[in-house]
Scaffold this active site. Structure first.
Site, PDB file in Angstrom:
ATOM      1  N   GLU A   1       1.107  -0.649   0.093  1.00 31.86           N
ATOM      2  CA  GLU A   1      -0.303  -0.030  -0.041  1.00 31.86           C
ATOM      3  C   GLU A   1       0.788   1.368  -0.040  1.00 31.86           C
ATOM      4  OE1 GLU A   1      -2.919  -0.555   2.885  1.00 31.86           O
ATOM      5  OE2 GLU A   1      -4.412  -1.240   1.883  1.00 31.86           O
TER       6      GLU A   1
ATOM      7  N   GLU B   1      -7.162  -7.780  -1.262  1.00 36.70           N
ATOM      8  CA  GLU B   1      -7.504  -6.899   0.239  1.00 36.70           C
ATOM      9  C   GLU B   1      -9.095  -6.796   0.092  1.00 36.70           C
ATOM     10  OE1 GLU B   1      -5.711  -4.937   2.699  1.00 36.70           O
ATOM     11  OE2 GLU B   1      -3.291  -5.145   2.720  1.00 36.70           O
TER      12      GLU B   1
END
Ligand SMILES: *[C@@H]1O[C@H](CO)[C@@H](O)[C@H](O)[C@H]1NC(C)=O
Ligand SMILES: *[C@@H]1O[C@H](CO)[C@@H](O)[C@H](O)[C@H]1NC(C)=O
Ligand SMILES: *[C@@H]1O[C@H](CO)[C@@H](O)[C@H](O)[C@H]1NC(C)=O
Ligand SMILES: *[C@@H]1O[C@H](CO)[C@@H](O)[C@H](O)[C@H]1NC(C)=O
Ligand SMILES: *[C@@H]1O[C@H](CO)[C@@H](O)[C@H](O)[C@H]1NC(C)=O
Ligand SMILES: *[C@@H]1O[C@H](CO)[C@@H](O)[C@H](O)[C@H]1NC(C)=O
Ligand SMILES: *[C@@H]1O[C@H](CO)[C@@H](O)[C@H](O)[C@H]1NC(C)=O
Length: 888
Positions: free
Chosen positions: A476, A572
């Site tokens: 991320e 995710e």
């Protein structure tokens, strides 16, 4: 191409082992099962027995200095431990003949993290990276007889702060709700050990992996990497032996050989003389090529798609003039894997979805949908993370719910060899992040230098595993820069260039050099190749037309398929729930803690606004009054229902979207937990499955009838088929039930067909529109010879508004499965009901596992199995069984 030589291996085997140790003539094990360790703090007020491999929290807990680390508020109460500095010491004997070898090498497999090393009071090295194997030539510091090794750890909090003073990089700190510590990004240490939104801070120190001293002449094989290619008739196996001859430039001369056991009776052997100069650090690689006929090898497949045959490969180095062989054994699987990023219009034509690039894994030539989850460390204390029983339970739980891929997330650790071996055996592919997560990272020389070693060592250690599918540079961090998560926007250019330096200039070439057969993604999520073309920080890293995405939405109705954005690959997505009361009781028994408003509950909920988000989801669908005397227990139970239904909806949406968006992956967040607290996990700390994990077995089923309630109120029905054969001439049966009865008021059937490895929309139904929506539920099943598919359901309106749901009379009976003694822990559970039951949930005081749970009961009688962990009498078990269900 090299000719394969079929030698007789026993010539080598005969000479292999001296003193029971392969690889070096002598080895002193310095784990605490062999020698005594002590640890003391800076002012020496504490001095206790220590464990190696181990860590300071384990040691202080064993010594009774601190309580069980996961009890109550112990994470903050024991925080002083991380501010102190600790020294680990041991004494060991060295026999004079050991010292006659050219190399006396101290090998520290894992040091957590910043430490100064001393032998017999003389400093000889320092460490600053938990993920690096440290190797020191200590010949000049050793003496015959007793020696003393000391490892002085610096407080990780002080070390991180000190580095941050010089090399600050965002974020300033973790959110206050984490009760955590700042600047984990300054240390090459498990990032989650300074806290996360699902876990406590335990900024550990210790020798978390093995320590030993190796004495040898010549060179040893440290690791083996394997590179596999195939054509129609052959597999080409390139074997690279990574040799070490101590820590300085030397000549290595000897015979390098490899044996591949292809079956019980046949092995392929190859060997050659080598004469090589090492580099200045004493290391050098030597290669062997083996060509294997395709017909002697069986393919390795991910779980659900085939078998996982593994082949022993033994590589040996016989040093010239020496009597021993250094050996390394690995088990390899033969398969090809590719991450395909092609023009999407070839798959989807000239459609919206056809713009951009595909993003899917092709295994052995087949595009396979990756079902799975995300793996966080199995224990917050790194030394306990390799526990075989826990790793087995978690990975088998993944296998048993049809998972084919787990993403080892970047805030944890590179897992143990055992973990990846088990994944090889179970067919669990691994998406391996490098260990950078949710932060910017420094790029000073000291940092980059140790990162290079870390990447090199870990790629070499893990590379041969069939289970490793892809590498990703970080978790991320591309989206964090683009989305200004850590207020980096004012210095965008600086952060962007540091990002490129670390993940592109430093890490990428190492991975691509050592493991050219696998894709290195710079970040996860990213737009894949498109992010690279766009200079690594894409304008929209969540672009539905490229790469993978992470998606979290705590506000919109998570049970509604229509809220979810399309993606090529969902790496995710998730939603929180509470762990069961039983699991909570392993952390506290104070009854006042069992309330949402208790300090305890607030302390354990690390997600800002977390409980409100859960409540919003619950109350959209389920009726729950705040003044209910049983509010907390119901909130906990309902949170699990809500989580399971949300992840079911989102997962089925992604599986359905294989049809029109070529979505090819659904890895939900998260598989497991590190403590007893609200989190996104499907398996609680301690191993108990939440309702989500039981649901996963159904929503990940290889063949699934999957209905979707559309915005217009129709029901689109998909047939999803993860098998290599098409489904032809099947029927989808739709039973319409009145909530008040176990007999369907209407049953209809629709023809169904789908190709192999595909998802196809079958029909749009509007049968229920005629009915009163509040009064009915729809049950979908598949009728097809030899094909099983779990039932699926549509609730036309939120459950809190349905009419006719009545309190059932339920009877649960337990009976021992009266067969062989092997099954003495297995019981048949019979559930009888006279009305429809929603989310029928069995729990047991005796540890064990139900074959299914969280059921929608539409039949009078249901049978399932309960398997206890240890054998117990039936009465005790029956007494400990309780159940819940949704009722308003
Ligand atoms: C020694 O260290 C312990 C643990 O950090 C601390 O509680 C204690 O106050 C210290 N004692 C002195 C005399 O500084
Ligand atoms: C650590 O060393 C012990 C022997 O002291 C050995 O049994 C064990 O397998 C080693 N662990 C690993 C992960 O290599
Ligand atoms: C092994 O094969 C590869 C390509 O197939 C080749 O590049 C390499 O030189 C070969 N190595 C040896 C030692 O023969
Ligand atoms: C795709 O659609 C666009 C716009 O509708 C059109 O201009 C283009 O010719 C189409 N391409 C193909 C290959 O059909
Ligand atoms: C709470 O009680 C249960 C049952 O007696 C016990 O197993 C558990 O360890 C206790 N928990 C704590 C934190 O002491
Ligand atoms: C809770 O209070 C509301 C009104 O505030 C009332 O309508 C409801 O019946 C109460 N529920 C219970 C379970 O007492
Ligand atoms: C469902 O059952 C109830 C009670 O028996 C009845 O009043 C209602 O009409 C039924 N609804 C439908 C759609 O069959």
């Amino acid at each position: 191409m090299t000719r394969v030589t079929y030698l007789v291996w026993s010539v080598l085997v005969l000479t292999v082992i001296i003193n029971g140790i392969s690889g070096q003539e002598y080895k002193i094990e310095l784990s605490s099962s062999h020698v005594t360790w002590r640890v003391e703090n800076k002012n020496k007020s504490i001095s206790v027995a220590a464990t190696v491999p181990g860590g300071i929290y384990t040691d202080l807990q064993n010594a009774g200095i601190i309580g069980n680390v996961l009890d109550g508020f112990n994470d903050v109460l024991a925080r002083w431990v991380a501010y102190d500095s600790w020294t680990y010491e041991t004494k060991f004997q060295v026999r004079p003949e050991y010292l006659e070898h050219a190399a006396s090498i101290l090998v520290l497999e894992g040091v957590d993290t910043v430490a100064f090393l001393e032998m017999n009071g003389r400093p000889f090295g320092l460490t600053n990276n938990m993920f690096v194997r440290y190797v020191f030539d200590i010949k000049q510091y050793l003496k015959a007889g007793e020696n003393e090794l000391g490892v002085r750890f610096m407080s990780p909090l002080e070390a991180a702060n000190a580095r941050s003073e010089k090399h600050f990089t965002a974020p300033q700190c973790v959110p206050q709700e984490y009760h955590g510590e700042c600047h984990a990004n300054q240390l090459r240490k498990m990032q989650a050990s300074f806290s996360w939104d699902w876990g406590p801070a335990f900024p550990s120190v210790g020798l978390w992996k093995n320590v030993s001293i190796e004495f040898y002449n010549g060179a040893i094989i440290r690791t083996v990497t394997t590179h596999i290619n195939r054509d129609k008739f052959h597999w080409y196996l390139k074997i690279v032996a990574h040799l070490e001859s101590g820590v300085k430039k030397q000549k290595v001369k000897g015979y390098l050989s490899a044996k591949l056991s292809v079956n019980a009776h046949q092995s392929l052997t190859i060997g050659k003389h080598i004469e090589l100069w090492t580099r200045d650090d004493g290391k050098i690689e030597a290669e062997l090529n083996m060509t294997i006929h395709a017909n002697v090898i069986s393919l390795w497949w991910p779980n659900g798609y085939g078998e996982q045959p593994l082949y022993d490969l033994e590589v040996g180095l016989m040093n010239e003039g020496e009597s021993h062989v250094s050996r390394k054994q690995v088990r390899i699987g033969f398969r090809t894997i590719e991450l395909v990023e092609d023009d999407a219009s070839t798959a989807l034509g000239n459609t919206t979805g056809g713009q951009g690039l595909t993003f899917y894994f092709k295994v052995n030539g087949y595009p396979l949908f990756m079902k799975g989850s995300n793996w966080i460390p199995s224990n917050i204390l790194p030394e306990l993370g390799a526990d075989k029983e826990i790793v087995d339970h978690l990975l088998m739980s993944a296998r048993d719910t049809h998972m084919a891929m787990l993403r080892v997330w970047g805030g944890g650790v590179y897992e143990s060899d055992y973990f990846y071996q088990k994944c090889d055996e179970l067919g669990i592919l691994i998406w391996q992040d490098f260990l950078f997560a949710c932060a910017m990272y420094p790029t000073d020389a000291e940092f980059l230098e140790t990162v290079q070693v870390e990447i090199e060592q870990n790629v070499n250690r893990l590379q041969h595993h069939a289970s490793i599918a892809v590498w990703a540079g970080n978790n991320e961090n591309e989206v964090a820069i683009r989305g200004n998560w850590y207020n980096t926007q004012p210095e965008f250019d600086r952060y962007k260039s540091e990002y490129i330096k670390l993940y592109v200039d430093v890490i990428k070439p190492i991975v691509e050099r050592l493991d050219p057969g696998r894709r290195y993604l710079v970040s996860s999520p990213s737009n894949g190749r498109k992010s690279e073309e766009d200079g690594y920080i894409a304008l929209n890293p969540y672009d539905a037309h490229y790469g993978d995405t992470h998606y979290y939405n705590y506000i919109a109705d998570n049970w509604d398929f229509n809220i979810y954005p399309q993606t090529r690959f969902a790496s995710e997505y998730g939603f929180q729930s509470f762990p069961s009361l039983k699991t909570m009781r392993s952390a506290t028994n104070k009854s006042a803690d069992f309330s949402l408003d208790s300090d305890y509950s607030k302390h354990r909920q690390h997600s800002p606004n977390g409980n409100n988000n859960i409540e919003v989801q619950i109350t959209r669908h389920l009726r729950l009054d705040k003044n209910d005397t049983d509010y907390f227990r119901k909130f906990v139970f309902f949170s699990q229902i809500s989580q399971a239904m949300s992840i079911k909806a989102e997962t089925e949406f992604y599986r359905q979207s294989q049809a029109d968006w070529f979505t090819m992956g659904a890895l939900y967040w998260q598989l497991n937990d590190v403590w007893q607290a609200p989190s996104w996990a499907g398996i609680e700390y301690g191993g108990k499955w939440k309702m989500l994990h039981y649901f996963a077995r159904r929503f990940f089923a290889p063949v699934l009838v999957s209905p979707r309630l559309t915005l217009t109120g129709d029901v689109d029905v998909y047939l999803i088929n993860d098998r290599f054969v098409p489904i032809i001439d099947a029927e989808i049966i739709v039973d319409v039930f009145n909530w008040s009865s176990l007999t369907p008021i209407l049953t209809q059937s629709y023809p169904a067909n789908t190709e192999a490895l595909s998802s196809t929309k079958q029909a749009s139904l509007d049968i229920w529109k005629k009915e009163n929506k509040e009064e009915i539920l729809l049950k979908f099943s598949l009728k097809c010879m030899g094909v099983e598919s779990p039932p699926n359901y549509i609730f036309p309106v939120p459950l809190k508004t349905v009419k006719g749901l009545s309190t059932p009379n339920i009877r649960v009976k337990l009976r021992r499965l009266d067969v062989s003694s092997e099954d003495e822990n297995r019981f048949v559970v019979t559930i009888k009901t006279d009305a429809i039951v929603l989310f029928f949930w069995l729990e047991s005081e005796v540890d064990g596992h139900f074959s299914d749970n969280g059921l929608i009961l539409t039949e009078g009688e249901t049978q399932l199995y309960f398997t206890t962990k240890v054998s117990t009498n039936k009465k005790t078990i029956q007494r400990g069984i309780s159940y819940s269900y949704y009722m308003h």
